[in-house]
Motif scaffolding. Structure first.
Motif, PDB file in Angstrom:
ATOM      1  N   THR A  11       0.831  -1.204   0.000  1.00 58.35           N
ATOM      2  CA  THR A  11       0.000   0.000   0.000  1.00 58.35           C
ATOM      3  C   THR A  11       0.866   1.254   0.000  1.00 58.35           C
ATOM      4  O   THR A  11       0.534   2.263  -0.650  1.00 58.35           O
ATOM      5  N   TYR A  12       1.979   1.189   0.709  1.00 54.83           N
ATOM      6  CA  TYR A  12       2.923   2.314   0.758  1.00 54.83           C
ATOM      7  C   TYR A  12       3.396   2.688  -0.645  1.00 54.83           C
ATOM      8  O   TYR A  12       3.328   3.853  -1.050  1.00 54.83           O
ATOM      9  N   TRP A  13       3.844   1.701  -1.396  1.00 57.42           N
ATOM     10  CA  TRP A  13       4.373   2.004  -2.722  1.00 57.42           C
ATOM     11  C   TRP A  13       3.261   2.418  -3.684  1.00 57.42           C
ATOM     12  O   TRP A  13       3.476   3.273  -4.559  1.00 57.42           O
ATOM     13  N   PHE A  14       2.077   1.854  -3.524  1.00 55.75           N
ATOM     14  CA  PHE A  14       0.948   2.293  -4.353  1.00 55.75           C
ATOM     15  C   PHE A  14       0.637   3.767  -4.090  1.00 55.75           C
ATOM     16  O   PHE A  14       0.377   4.536  -5.026  1.00 55.75           O
TER      17      PHE A  14
ATOM     18  N   VAL B 254      -5.308   0.062   4.745  1.00 55.76           N
ATOM     19  CA  VAL B 254      -4.633  -1.046   4.063  1.00 55.76           C
ATOM     20  C   VAL B 254      -5.623  -2.173   3.762  1.00 55.76           C
ATOM     21  O   VAL B 254      -5.616  -2.754   2.668  1.00 55.76           O
ATOM     22  N   THR B 255      -6.480  -2.510   4.721  1.00 53.04           N
ATOM     23  CA  THR B 255      -7.481  -3.558   4.489  1.00 53.04           C
ATOM     24  C   THR B 255      -8.397  -3.195   3.323  1.00 53.04           C
ATOM     25  O   THR B 255      -8.692  -4.038   2.454  1.00 53.04           O
ATOM     26  N   ILE B 256      -8.826  -1.949   3.297  1.00 56.30           N
ATOM     27  CA  ILE B 256      -9.734  -1.515   2.234  1.00 56.30           C
ATOM     28  C   ILE B 256      -9.001  -1.441   0.897  1.00 56.30           C
ATOM     29  O   ILE B 256      -9.582  -1.716  -0.163  1.00 56.30           O
ATOM     30  N   PHE B 257      -7.716  -1.104   0.935  1.00 57.50           N
ATOM     31  CA  PHE B 257      -6.910  -1.149  -0.293  1.00 57.50           C
ATOM     32  C   PHE B 257      -6.859  -2.576  -0.851  1.00 57.50           C
ATOM     33  O   PHE B 257      -7.005  -2.787  -2.065  1.00 57.50           O
ATOM     34  N   LYS B 258      -6.662  -3.551   0.034  1.00 55.22           N
ATOM     35  CA  LYS B 258      -6.618  -4.950  -0.431  1.00 55.22           C
ATOM     36  C   LYS B 258      -7.954  -5.376  -1.033  1.00 55.22           C
ATOM     37  O   LYS B 258      -8.003  -6.169  -1.973  1.00 55.22           O
TER      38      LYS B 258
ATOM     39  N   ILE C 299      -7.034   3.779  -2.835  1.00 54.15           N
ATOM     40  CA  ILE C 299      -7.068   4.604  -1.626  1.00 54.15           C
ATOM     41  C   ILE C 299      -8.129   5.665  -1.845  1.00 54.15           C
ATOM     42  O   ILE C 299      -8.177   6.306  -2.903  1.00 54.15           O
ATOM     43  N   TRP C 300      -8.975   5.875  -0.823  1.00 48.82           N
ATOM     44  CA  TRP C 300     -10.164   6.707  -0.975  1.00 48.82           C
ATOM     45  C   TRP C 300      -9.998   8.068  -0.305  1.00 48.82           C
ATOM     46  O   TRP C 300      -9.163   8.248   0.576  1.00 48.82           O
TER      47      TRP C 300
END
Length: 547
Positions: free
Chosen positions: A50-53, A421-425, A430-431
């Motif tokens: 998620t960090y790199w995204f 992070v959970t919602i990203f998965k 990212i919202w």
């Protein structure tokens, strides 16, 4: 010449020394990825993904100013629409500080300073490509202070070609004579957090030269707000204050957030002034005189806020209505009293109780912008009716740190990080905001929002997940390790012109083997449980820390 042309011809940016565009080539993500800080968290690969995204999306939102805009620096965009926003950009800089040499974070604010009016006003929204002001929020007729949109949610759908009659607009009663009308409407004069953003950036970058550059435009901005939006009680008026459809809006007169932000503004300017006195050869007498006045302002305004906005029976701060009564809605705005230093220790404790109350702010995803027991609260988010927003969470977290509630600050930060992070998965993105009572995207409609939503996957991962935070005022990095993390760290951690590699490997007995390498001397404070060890890091060091 018509009114619009007259406005466009006004002189701008006279207090900021940078007058024309000058910047380094704008990098692409692929070109700088191997230079950005590289977090290590072997137990949480989802954090790293998620960090790199988040960084990848941030780099998509970088811009070189158009020639016609008059902007002077490359910038990162708010990712909201085709305009740039002052308070969005100020919060974005807070995670961009971690990669200061490789992304135009704090420099993005240059494009607001270069558009400052001669009386000090700075617009909070401008068109990205043309550099023009967002015209509905310009006081073309130079009428007394008023709000164009006031409390009407859905304002972006209003006809922009028709301006309501002045008699139909909201005109706050300042209770005092203001001889010169502002260039901007009340909609455009809120969230003055530029000095806070500059101070936060300085604490990571140690860039004294930048503070010397921005002190004058910041002080002039502060004076303009004092002149135009302070009422006779000493509080500051607002309208919807960027919390578009929050239930507080129908009661607004004097805003709790804007009033506390002016205290914060004064105190940040004092902090900046102290640095300038220590490091520059500027006009020391003038700086000291301004600091004395700012200190007096902050004390007086804090007293008024505590007298008129604090409710001792409820243990909470409230906005004040035009009739002088407190508004009946509990919102996140109360927590500006922490970051600004307005609250005393007892008041801070009461505010913390509300943060821990599951019936109000301690929801599944922390922290909603409106208390859950208020009419109008939306458990699915509802934009500013209940959503969790990165900027307000960052304000709350920094305020908690200021009053010594570091454990709660970490708890809220990690909760927000975990949920993002959970919602990203689940959603692949990212919202802009998140619902408080569900671990999903709720009714948010803006995806790939980096934008200020990069705060959680970038800043909170490094500062609270891994536990690394620098303070250039002390040339010190604090690393708070936690039991059971496994192997954590950060390579290429950029801090105050220094690049540092940090690695902690947990052993079977719960101790950590630390390997740290620094290009230049820096103090490294390592905390594990009750144990604390401080070393001067220069070159490569290995040590063992046990809790």
């Amino acid at each position: 010449m018509n009114l619009i042309d007259q406005h466009k011809a006004l002189p701008r940016g006279m207090y900021f020394p940078k007058k024309t565009y000058d910047d380094i080539p704008l990098p692409r993500f692929e070109e700088v990825r191997d230079q950005l800080p590289q977090p290590i968290f072997e137990q949480r690969p989802d954090y790293i993904e998620t960090y790199w995204f988040a960084w990848e999306i941030a780099y998509r939102n970088l811009h070189i100013p158009t020639a016609e805009s008059g902007y002077v620096s490359n910038f990162i965009d708010a990712a909201f629409n085709k305009d740039i926003f002052l308070w969005d950009t100020a919060f974005i800089t807070m995670f961009c500080n971690l990669a200061n040499p490789y992304i135009p974070g704090i420099r993005s604010l240059d494009n607001f300073y270069c558009k400052q009016f001669d009386d000090g006003e700075i617009p909070r929204e401008m068109v990205r490509d043309t550099g023009e002001d967002f015209m509905p929020w310009v006081n073309l007729e130079r009428l007394p202070l008023h709000s164009y949109f006031h409390n009407h949610y859905g304002h972006r759908r209003l006809m922009q070609t028709e301006r309501p009659a002045f008699e139909e607009m909201y005109k706050p009663d300042l209770g005092r004579t203001v001889e010169v009308a502002p260039y901007l409407t009340l909609d455009n004069l809120n969230h003055p957090i530029l000095a806070w953003a500059e101070w936060v950036s300085y604490k990571h970058t140690g860039d004294v030269d930048r503070l010397a550059t921005v002190f004058e435009p910041l002080f002039r901005y502060y004076e303009s707000l004092q002149y135009h939006i302070r009422n006779q009680s000493g509080l500051y008026v607002t309208d919807w204050a960027s919390m578009d459809n929050n239930p507080r809006n129908s009661y607004l007169g004097s805003g709790l957030d804007i009033s506390c932000e002016m205290v914060l503004f004064a105190r940040n300017l004092i902090d900046i002034g102290k640095v300038l006195l220590d490091h520059t050869e500027g006009n020391a007498d003038e700086i000291r005189s301004r600091m004395d006045q700012l200190d007096q302002d902050a004390r007086q305004l804090s007293d008024v806020i505590n007298r008129m906005m604090w409710n001792p029976a409820k243990g909470f701060y409230f906005d004040v209505q035009d009739n002088g009564e407190q508004a009946p809605v509990k919102t996140i705005a109360a927590y500006w009293a922490l970051i600004s230093g307005v609250a005393d220790n007892e008041q801070a404790e009461r505010l913390v109780e509300w943060l821990n109350d599951p019936a109000t702010f301690n929801r599944k995803h922390r922290v909603p912008v409106c208390a859950a027991d208020e009419p109008g609260f939306d458990p699915r988010g509802g934009y500013w009716r209940g959503s969790v927003w990165a900027p307000t969470n960052e304000m709350v977290i920094q305020g908690l740190e200021k009053y010594g509630y570091s454990g709660l600050a970490e708890e809220i930060a990690v909760n927000h990080l975990d949920n993002v992070v959970t919602i990203f998965k689940d959603t692949g993105t990212i919202w802009e905001n998140y619902p408080p009572d569900f671990i999903d995207s709720g009714n948010a409609d803006k995806a790939d929002f980096v934008g200020w939503s990069g705060i959680a996957p970038i800043l909170y991962l490094v500062e609270y997940g891994i536990g690394i935070k620098g303070d250039a005022t002390k040339n010190e990095i604090t690393w708070k390790l936690k039991p059971g993390q496994g192997t954590v760290g950060c390579n290429r951690y950029w801090f105050a012109g220094n690049t540092i590699d940090l690695l902690a490997t947990e052993q079977q007995d719960g101790s950590y083997v630390i390997t740290a390498t620094s290009e230049s001397p820096v103090n490294l404070k390592i905390c594990l449980g009750e144990a604390e060890e401080v070393i001067e890091l220069a070159g490569k060091t290995e040590l063992v820390v046990a809790g």
